[in-house]
Design a protein around this motif. Structure first.
Motif, short mmCIF file in Angstrom:
data_model
loop_
_atom_site.label_atom_id
_atom_site.label_comp_id
_atom_site.label_asym_id
_atom_site.label_seq_id
_atom_site.Cartn_x
_atom_site.Cartn_y
_atom_site.Cartn_z
N LEU A 1 0.83 -1.21 0.00
CA LEU A 1 0.00 0.00 0.00
C LEU A 1 0.86 1.26 0.00
N ASP A 2 1.96 1.22 0.75
CA ASP A 2 2.85 2.37 0.78
C ASP A 2 3.44 2.64 -0.60
N ARG A 3 3.78 1.57 -1.32
CA ARG A 3 4.32 1.74 -2.68
C ARG A 3 3.26 2.33 -3.62
N LEU A 4 2.02 1.87 -3.46
CA LEU A 4 0.95 2.41 -4.29
C LEU A 4 0.77 3.90 -4.01
N VAL A 5 0.72 4.26 -2.74
CA VAL A 5 0.53 5.67 -2.38
C VAL A 5 1.68 6.52 -2.92
N ALA A 6 2.90 6.03 -2.77
CA ALA A 6 4.06 6.78 -3.24
C ALA A 6 4.01 6.98 -4.76
N ALA A 7 3.55 5.95 -5.48
CA ALA A 7 3.47 6.06 -6.94
C ALA A 7 2.31 6.95 -7.37
N LEU A 8 1.20 6.88 -6.64
CA LEU A 8 -0.01 7.56 -7.07
C LEU A 8 -0.05 9.04 -6.65
N LYS A 9 0.65 9.38 -5.58
CA LYS A 9 0.58 10.75 -5.06
C LYS A 9 0.96 11.81 -6.09
N PRO A 10 2.13 11.72 -6.71
CA PRO A 10 2.46 12.77 -7.70
C PRO A 10 1.54 12.75 -8.91
N ILE A 11 1.07 11.58 -9.31
CA ILE A 11 0.13 11.48 -10.42
C ILE A 11 -1.16 12.19 -10.06
N SER A 12 -1.67 11.90 -8.89
CA SER A 12 -2.90 12.51 -8.43
C SER A 12 -2.76 14.03 -8.28
N ALA A 13 -1.62 14.46 -7.75
CA ALA A 13 -1.40 15.90 -7.55
C ALA A 13 -1.40 16.65 -8.88
N LEU A 14 -0.80 16.06 -9.90
CA LEU A 14 -0.78 16.71 -11.21
C LEU A 14 -2.18 16.79 -11.79
N CYS A 15 -2.96 15.72 -11.63
CA CYS A 15 -4.34 15.74 -12.12
C CYS A 15 -5.17 16.77 -11.35
N ARG A 16 -5.01 16.75 -10.04
CA ARG A 16 -5.80 17.66 -9.20
C ARG A 16 -5.49 19.12 -9.52
N SER A 17 -4.25 19.39 -9.85
CA SER A 17 -3.85 20.77 -10.11
C SER A 17 -4.53 21.35 -11.35
N GLN A 18 -5.06 20.47 -12.21
CA GLN A 18 -5.68 20.93 -13.45
C GLN A 18 -7.20 20.96 -13.38
N LEU A 19 -7.77 20.51 -12.27
CA LEU A 19 -9.23 20.50 -12.16
C LEU A 19 -9.70 21.90 -11.76
N PRO A 20 -10.58 22.50 -12.54
CA PRO A 20 -10.99 23.88 -12.26
C PRO A 20 -11.91 24.01 -11.06
N ILE A 21 -12.65 22.94 -10.73
CA ILE A 21 -13.58 22.97 -9.61
C ILE A 21 -13.46 21.67 -8.85
N ASN A 22 -14.15 21.59 -7.72
CA ASN A 22 -14.04 20.43 -6.85
C ASN A 22 -15.43 19.90 -6.52
N PRO A 23 -16.15 19.35 -7.50
CA PRO A 23 -17.51 18.89 -7.24
C PRO A 23 -17.58 17.68 -6.33
N ALA A 24 -16.50 16.92 -6.23
CA ALA A 24 -16.52 15.71 -5.41
C ALA A 24 -16.31 16.01 -3.93
N GLY A 25 -15.96 17.26 -3.61
CA GLY A 25 -15.76 17.61 -2.21
C GLY A 25 -14.49 17.06 -1.61
N LEU A 26 -13.45 16.92 -2.43
CA LEU A 26 -12.17 16.47 -1.90
C LEU A 26 -11.60 17.54 -0.98
N PRO A 27 -10.81 17.15 0.02
CA PRO A 27 -10.22 18.15 0.89
C PRO A 27 -9.26 19.04 0.11
N ASP A 28 -9.05 20.25 0.60
CA ASP A 28 -8.20 21.19 -0.11
C ASP A 28 -6.76 20.71 -0.18
N ASN A 29 -6.31 20.00 0.84
CA ASN A 29 -4.92 19.53 0.88
C ASN A 29 -4.92 18.05 1.17
N THR A 30 -4.62 17.23 0.15
CA THR A 30 -4.63 15.78 0.32
C THR A 30 -3.24 15.26 0.57
#
Length: 283
Positions: free
Chosen positions: A254-283
């Protein structure tokens, strides 16, 4: 000290932005428009409901849950006259793959492969009983392109959690509009969420009044202690419903998955103009 959250929720925070790129980034919009689905909501309802086939509005109203029925009915079934489910499925994969290829251009490919492989393995282990959207997405053919695979695996995982969340909301006695009113009373702006889900002011105020009567909200529209406790309960139920697939994973994996997915997710999140899913501001 930061509040502890359930691992299933923390993982959702990471794969939700990967799924969302197809609806908000220009490549996804262009692919859907090229398929004949012009207009953001035509594209959204066609792309997300396409795994179910050329369905009419009622099943989508039920499955998507918190969209106003009138909003769904404006799109379905008419969208299928512009593009069929197969075209919508192909377009959403094309757009998602193009978006992810651009966003992840400088991310180590091995890292993307690790995140993709692990999410696919998790998706293959899901129990989709009672979860219509996740089951329909899980039954789709496995793509061959790496970015399409990443997006599809993330989509199966997020729809699985979403299906469980809808079940928790129903069990808590909330309808689609009431669920949004509670969330906006806590930490999301009504001005953002209400128009995105298509509810009229009259419908919104009616939902708020029902919540006041049941003790979830005060007359001023703030969440009561009872409402907060019940909201925490339904979020915990959502986590529990999504947790089973992760229970047998070794912590190191799980730690390896999180480490691999975190930068991927951050790049995707940075391009989303709005937050309809209600994700926290800082994940």
């Amino acid at each position: 000290m930061a509040d502890l959250v359930h691992p299933a929720r923390a993982l959702w925070w990471l794969f939700e932005p990967v799924h969302a790129v197809t609806y908000f980034l220009p490549e996804g919009k262009a692919a859907l428009e090229d398929a004949g689905l012009k207009g953001a909501w035509r594209g959204y309802f066609a792309a997300r409901s396409a795994p179910l086939g050329a369905v009419d509005a009622p099943p989508v109203i039920a499955a998507f849950f918190n969209f106003a029925p009138s909003m769904v009915e404006r799109a379905l079934p008419q969208v299928w006259t512009y593009a069929g489910p197969e075209e919508a499925l192909a377009a959403r994969l094309k757009g998602a793959s193009a978006s992810l290829a651009r966003l992840l251009e400088h991310v180590d490919r091995e890292q993307v492969e690790l995140a993709t492989d692990t999410l696919e393995q998790a998706a293959a282990r899901l129990d989709c009983a009672g979860r219509v959207l996740s089951a329909a997405n899980a039954a789709l053919p496995r793509p061959t392109d790496l970015y399409e695979r990443l997006w599809q695996a993330a989509t199966v995982m997020r729809e699985h959690r979403g299906d469980g969340h809808v079940a928790a909301l129903v069990a808590a006695g909330l309808d689609g509009c009431e669920a949004l009113v509670v969330r906006c009373a806590m930490d999301v702006r009504r001005e953002m969420l209400q128009p995105l889900r298509g509810w009229t002011d009259e419908e919104w105020e009616g939902a708020a009044s029902r919540l006041v009567e049941r003790g979830w909200l005060t007359e001023q529209g703030t969440v009561t202690e009872l409402g907060r406790i019940r909201h925490q309960g339904l979020e915990a139920a959502t986590d529990l419903a999504a947790a089973r697939v992760w229970e047998d994973y070794p912590r190191a994996e799980l730690d390896r998955l999180v480490a691999a997915l975190k930068p991927i997710s951050a790049l995707c999140r940075s391009q989303l103009p709005i937050n309809p899913a209600g994700l926290p501001d800082n994940t």
